[in-house]
Structure formats: C-alpha cells, structure tokens
Design a protein around this motif. Structure first.
Motif: not given
Length: 163
Positions: A26-30, A47-48, A59-61, A64-66
């Motif tokens: 949603s517009g936020q770049v990872i 996440i290990d 996990g980063l996605i 970001t959603l949270m």
C-alpha cells in the motif's frame, strides 16, 4: 551529483547490488536493505535470523500491514525506557558495537531510524495485546492474529517484486 553517479556506476559495474525494492505494501516500500537488517539484527521476533530472505520479506510484509492498522488506532507511545531496553537487546544480538554500527551503516540505517523501528514494534505489540487478549489460549491467539493479518492482506495492495 556527478560523483554519486560515478560511484554508483563503478559499483554497478563490479556487480555489487546497492539497493533493490522487494515489495510495496500500500505504497510502503520494503527494500533489500530492510530484509538484510532484519536478518542480521534479528528484528523479527517470530523469524529466526538464519531464515532465508523470502521468509524475512514475508515477515516484513506482515509487519507493515500490522503497522498500517496500528496507525489507524494510535495506541499510546511506548516509554523511552522501553525503547532503550529493546535497542540494548538488539545491540547485544549484534555481538559488538563495531559490528552493530557496521551493520546499520551497510544497510543505510541510522540509530534514529532503528529507534523508530523499535518504537513501531512496541506499538504493534501493545495493539496486539489490547486487541487479542493474552488470556486466550496461545495457539488460539496466534490463529486469531494470523486470520486478522490475512484479512489485512486481502484489503491492502501488496506487490512482491521478487529477489
């Protein structure tokens, strides 16, 4: 500007990848740097650190959603002491101050940006504790959170560009 372009071209010619966008939520770049930093400093608690980049990206996605949802409800800011304590834990996982600083620098992070990341993680934890009561059976709580994140993903625009 010309110097920066020259450095970029030199490094690109050597085959060294400076940065890459891996996903847009949603517009936020990872970026690749985000994934590397999360791996190297163990910034995703579930996440290990030895997990592959695709697992860390997933996990980063989710994070970001949270975080987008947390921003809507604005839980209270974490105390500075809690941020400092968590930052100390992250530093200790790096091994030495030199390794920690080198890791930040290599991934384009500053101490302030990492503090912001930690602050956001604490806000997410606070929100999850509030929304999904700790009194629920832990497996049930994790299922509820997973369902919630899946719903967040359905409602968001998530573009995974790959590695």
């Amino acid at each position: 500007m010309i110097v920066a372009l020259s450095v970029w071209m030199t490094l690109a010619g050597q085959g060294e990848l400076i940065e890459r966008t891996l996903a847009i939520v949603s517009g936020q770049v990872i970026t690749l740097s985000d994934v590397r930093l999360a791996q190297q400093l163990g910034l995703l608690p579930d996440i290990d650190r030895s997990a592959d980049a695709d697992t860390v990206l997933a996990g980063l996605i989710e994070r970001t959603l949270m975080l987008r949802e947390v921003e809507r409800y604005a839980p209270p800011e974490p105390a500075d002491t809690l941020v400092a304590e968590e930052l100390d834990r992250v530093r200790s996982r790096a091994g030495s101050a030199e390794t920690f600083n080198r890791t930040l620098q290599a991934n384009g992070f500053t101490d302030g940006r990492l503090r912001g990341w930690i602050r956001d993680d604490l806000r997410i934890r606070s929100y999850l504790s509030q929304r999904f009561a700790v009194t629920a059976a832990e497996s049930n709580r994790q299922d509820l959170i997973a369902d919630w994140v899946a719903d967040l993903r359905r409602r968001a625009v998530v573009v995974v560009l790959g590695r």
